[in-house]
Write an enzyme that holds these catalytic residues in place. Structure first.
Site, PDB file in Angstrom:
ATOM      1  N   HIS A  15       0.831  -1.214   0.000  1.00 32.45           N
ATOM      2  CA  HIS A  15       0.000   0.000   0.000  1.00 32.45           C
ATOM      3  C   HIS A  15       0.859   1.255   0.000  1.00 32.45           C
ATOM      4  O   HIS A  15       1.910   1.315   0.632  1.00 32.45           O
ATOM      5  CB  HIS A  15      -1.019  -0.011   1.144  1.00 32.45           C
ATOM      6  CG  HIS A  15      -0.458  -0.004   2.539  1.00 32.45           C
ATOM      7  ND1 HIS A  15      -0.168   1.158   3.220  1.00 32.45           N
ATOM      8  CD2 HIS A  15      -0.175  -1.011   3.397  1.00 32.45           C
ATOM      9  CE1 HIS A  15       0.267   0.873   4.435  1.00 32.45           C
ATOM     10  NE2 HIS A  15       0.283  -0.442   4.571  1.00 32.45           N
TER      11      HIS A  15
ATOM     12  N   ASP B 138       6.239   0.692   6.187  1.00 32.11           N
ATOM     13  CA  ASP B 138       4.798   0.451   6.264  1.00 32.11           C
ATOM     14  C   ASP B 138       4.083   1.471   5.401  1.00 32.11           C
ATOM     15  O   ASP B 138       3.665   2.514   5.882  1.00 32.11           O
ATOM     16  CB  ASP B 138       4.338   0.553   7.727  1.00 32.11           C
ATOM     17  CG  ASP B 138       2.888   0.168   7.918  1.00 32.11           C
ATOM     18  OD1 ASP B 138       2.256  -0.316   6.958  1.00 32.11           O
ATOM     19  OD2 ASP B 138       2.366   0.373   9.023  1.00 32.11           O
TER      20      ASP B 138
ATOM     21  N   GLU C 201      -4.981   1.918   3.070  1.00 28.92           N
ATOM     22  CA  GLU C 201      -4.942   0.662   3.826  1.00 28.92           C
ATOM     23  C   GLU C 201      -5.027   0.928   5.322  1.00 28.92           C
ATOM     24  O   GLU C 201      -5.680   0.191   6.067  1.00 28.92           O
ATOM     25  CB  GLU C 201      -3.648  -0.100   3.508  1.00 28.92           C
ATOM     26  CG  GLU C 201      -3.550  -1.485   4.153  1.00 28.92           C
ATOM     27  CD  GLU C 201      -3.025  -1.466   5.577  1.00 28.92           C
ATOM     28  OE1 GLU C 201      -3.207  -2.470   6.291  1.00 28.92           O
ATOM     29  OE2 GLU C 201      -2.430  -0.450   6.003  1.00 28.92           O
ATOM     30  N   GLU C 202      -4.360   1.997   5.777  1.00 30.84           N
ATOM     31  CA  GLU C 202      -4.261   2.260   7.216  1.00 30.84           C
ATOM     32  C   GLU C 202      -5.620   2.517   7.856  1.00 30.84           C
ATOM     33  O   GLU C 202      -5.787   2.324   9.056  1.00 30.84           O
ATOM     34  CB  GLU C 202      -3.323   3.444   7.479  1.00 30.84           C
ATOM     35  CG  GLU C 202      -1.885   3.219   7.052  1.00 30.84           C
ATOM     36  CD  GLU C 202      -1.151   2.187   7.901  1.00 30.84           C
ATOM     37  OE1 GLU C 202      -1.773   1.604   8.800  1.00 30.84           O
ATOM     38  OE2 GLU C 202       0.044   1.962   7.648  1.00 30.84           O
TER      39      GLU C 202
END
Length: 356
Positions: free
Chosen positions: A293, A305, A339-340
């Site tokens: 992502h 991330d 995504e988060e």
């Protein structure tokens, strides 16, 4: 036997990814499956191809390429929160980069994503002494009133303890000092902490970061309100501050905290999943999907991330393209958005593609 069967299916899966020119059908005619030995021998026939991929990645012109691409991207774009201009810039950057890399069917698929901004935030312990508490507001948190919230603290180590002491929590700030077990088990305190605290009348919640340790470093993340429960401000605090307040509380010390948060939620924003492919030679309609992502939290660069996952996935296609290989099935790269905030881009991708 079970282990052998599992290995057999893993090898069959791997075989399906391999280029057509070295492949043979999985069946002799249409009557019966090939033997394990047949499959093993066929895979052994790809030794040269596997070595070429490894040599290109480890020793050849692609050595460190994915790292360098990621470093330039992270340094240039920075944090990429859902709904932000930085995320828009990241998507445009990757759309151009994938085209320049010579990948096929590079395109964007529209997604509506949440747009939350944390604003200014701080917390201060006022009793038993003045102490600045490091906080990071949790995603979708509401703001405090402009003057902030000042209240006594109740420290609990679990939801069970909170429910048992519900009569003590009204009008207070709930501090969760939950022990870290695993991320998967412990993250419930971040995602549900505000709701559970609000149910017992708390005015705010502070959650010990979901990590085995910290160095005065709170960890942010998304949290979920419920429609039938009052919304209260919520933030993460460091492991050290949670432990300290727990010790104070166990001694019977009164703790008072002042919390101020300026978070805002805006209407959903337009965004995109970013897609590129190497089209399959034999079964182009069958998709092998690799992904990561592009969005990230606002308090770092999102290098691991999930910049790392996104750029490794891109590199997989780059290596195959550079060697002139053509897989039997289509290799599709998808760089998700939002995504988060709960896999928003992936969920909308699924809704769009579930028929095939």
């Amino acid at each position: 036997k079970k282990r052998g069967e599992k290995m057999k299916y893993l090898l069959i899966f791997f075989l399906n990814l391999l280029p057509q020119y070295a492949g043979k059908p999985l069946r002799r005619g249409d009557s019966y499956p090939r033997t394990f030995e047949d499959i093993k021998n066929e895979i052994a026939g790809y030794t040269d191809v596997a070595k070429a991929i490894i040599d290109l990645a480890v020793h050849g012109k692609a050595q460190n390429r994915s790292y360098e691409r990621l470093a330039v991207f992270a340094d240039t774009i920075g944090p990429r929160l859902s709904g932000s201009k930085n995320l828009d810039a990241a998507i445009k950057y990757m759309f151009s980069a994938l085209q320049e890399d010579g990948l096929e069917n590079v395109h964007l698929e529209p997604v509506k994503v949440p747009h939350w901004e944390r604003g200014e935030e701080f917390a201060m312990m006022l009793e038993p002494r003045n102490h600045s508490i490091a906080i990071l507001g949790l995603g979708s948190s509401i703001a405090t009133p402009p003057e902030g919230v000042t209240a006594e603290v109740i420290v609990v180590s679990s939801f069970d303890e909170l429910h048992k002491r519900a009569h003590e929590a009204k009008g207070k700030i709930v501090v969760y000092n939950e022990p870290f077990i695993t991320y998967g088990k412990t993250v419930q305190y971040r995602s549900q902490g505000a709701v559970e605290a609000a149910k017992v009348g708390a005015v705010a919640s502070l959650i010990r970061s979901i990590a085995p340790f910290s160095i005065q470093s709170p960890h942010t993340g998304w949290q979920n309100y419920q429609p039938d429960v009052p919304r209260i401000p919520t933030a993460c605090i460091s492991v050290e501050d949670a432990e300290m307040m727990s010790r104070m509380s166990l001694r019977g010390t009164k703790i008072v905290v002042h919390l101020k948060m300026g978070a805002k939620t805006y209407p959903d924003s337009p965004s995109f999943n970013t897609v590129a492919e190497i089209v399959g030679s034999k079964y182009p309609e069958q998709i092998v999907l690799v992904s990561g992502h592009l969005d990230s939290w606002d308090v770092g660069q999102g290098a691991m991330d999930d910049g790392g996952g996104a750029f490794i996935s891109w590199e997989a296609l780059s290596l195959i393209k550079d060697l002139g290989l053509r897989p039997k099935r289509t290799l599709r790269l998808v760089l998700w958005t939002a995504e988060e905030e709960g896999g928003i881009g992936a969920e909308q991708y699924y809704q769009l593609h579930k028929v095939n």
